[in-house]
Design an enzyme around this catalytic site. Structure first.
Site, PDB file in Angstrom:
ATOM      1  N   CYS A 106       0.882  -1.169   0.000  1.00  0.00           N
ATOM      2  CA  CYS A 106       0.000   0.000   0.000  1.00  0.00           C
ATOM      3  C   CYS A 106       0.915   1.213   0.000  1.00  0.00           C
ATOM      4  O   CYS A 106       1.478   1.574   1.038  1.00  0.00           O
ATOM      5  CB  CYS A 106      -0.916   0.006   1.219  1.00  0.00           C
ATOM      6  SG  CYS A 106      -2.052   1.427   1.226  1.00  0.00           S
ATOM      7  N   CYS A 109      -0.609   4.296   2.279  1.00  0.00           N
ATOM      8  CA  CYS A 109      -0.699   4.209   3.746  1.00  0.00           C
ATOM      9  C   CYS A 109      -0.320   2.795   4.177  1.00  0.00           C
ATOM     10  O   CYS A 109       0.818   2.398   4.010  1.00  0.00           O
ATOM     11  CB  CYS A 109      -2.078   4.619   4.241  1.00  0.00           C
ATOM     12  SG  CYS A 109      -3.444   3.776   3.422  1.00  0.00           S
ATOM     13  N   SER A 110      -1.270   2.033   4.699  1.00  0.00           N
ATOM     14  CA  SER A 110      -0.939   0.666   5.134  1.00  0.00           C
ATOM     15  C   SER A 110      -2.164  -0.231   5.094  1.00  0.00           C
ATOM     16  O   SER A 110      -2.356  -1.073   5.964  1.00  0.00           O
ATOM     17  CB  SER A 110      -0.351   0.690   6.548  1.00  0.00           C
ATOM     18  OG  SER A 110      -1.263   1.302   7.457  1.00  0.00           O
ATOM     19  N   CYS A 111      -3.003  -0.062   4.083  1.00  0.00           N
ATOM     20  CA  CYS A 111      -4.242  -0.829   3.990  1.00  0.00           C
ATOM     21  C   CYS A 111      -3.962  -2.296   3.664  1.00  0.00           C
ATOM     22  O   CYS A 111      -3.050  -2.608   2.898  1.00  0.00           O
ATOM     23  CB  CYS A 111      -5.139  -0.254   2.902  1.00  0.00           C
ATOM     24  SG  CYS A 111      -5.692   1.429   3.224  1.00  0.00           S
TER      25      CYS A 111
END
Length: 203
Positions: A106, A109-111
């Site tokens: 991602c 972000c950090s999805c």
């Protein structure tokens, strides 16, 4: 499994930002400590990499299930009770082959696909991984402990706001006759992100 690499680092800045946001919401009376505790408990119970490991094991054993997962992973997972927050409208299963390694990142972000991967590991959130994974895929995987021969193509999948991915790794040799539970125990979160492959424990 927590991948120990140079990407592991204290997440002090994000933690401080999260604390500030929580503090502001609590000051406004929008959430309480009980709300947070209940949400965390719900998330830990409902969203787990154990879900994904069971899905992978079943896909290795059941060709019809594998075909349904390939055709519409979102609906197939929902039928098992595995669904994420409402904003996660689409989950796609990525099938590795002996000559193709799918990897999830991602860059924004950090999805992740929470329903089958759980919350992302710390290293997945580190800007260095997010920035380099697409540009230097093979080197990044090597640094994470996965050495792939040149004959294996690496395909990166960048998570978006409405598309989440998880990897179905190749079933390793030496697992003939194994049942679903035993197979699921060798499938880690890292395997389903694509930065590791399942390993059969030595006898």
């Amino acid at each position: 499994m927590s991948t120990e690499t140079s990407y592991s680092r204290p997440l002090a800045a994000p933690e401080k930002r999260a604390e500030a946001i929580v503090g502001a919401l609590k000051d406004k009376g929008l959430i309480s400590d009980q709300d947070i505790a209940e949400y965390a408990a719900h998330a830990a119970q409902r969203w787990s990499a154990d879900n994904g490991a069971k899905v992978v094991a079943r896909a290795w054993l059941d060709d019809d299930f594998r075909a349904r997962l390939d055709g519409d992973a979102t609906a197939t997972l929902a039928a098992l009770g595995y669904s994420g927050p409402p904003q996660q409208t689409r989950i796609k299963a990525l099938f590795n082959t002996p000559t193709l390694q799918n990897v999830v990142v991602c860059t924004q972000c950090s999805c992740t696909a929470w329903a089958v991967l759980g919350f992302p590991p710390d290293w997945y959130k580190v800007p260095e991984y997010r920035a380099r994974a697409v540009r230097e895929s093979r080197q990044v995987l090597r640094e994470l402990g996965l050495e792939l021969p040149a004959s294996v193509q690496i395909r990166m999948w960048d998570t978006t706001a409405d598309s989440r991915y998880f990897v179905i790794p190749v079933r390793p040799e030496g697992t003939d006759g194994w049942g679903e539970k035993q197979l699921s125990e060798i499938v880690t979160q890292d395997c389903m992100i694509g930065v590791a492959n399942p390993i059969v424990p030595p006898l």
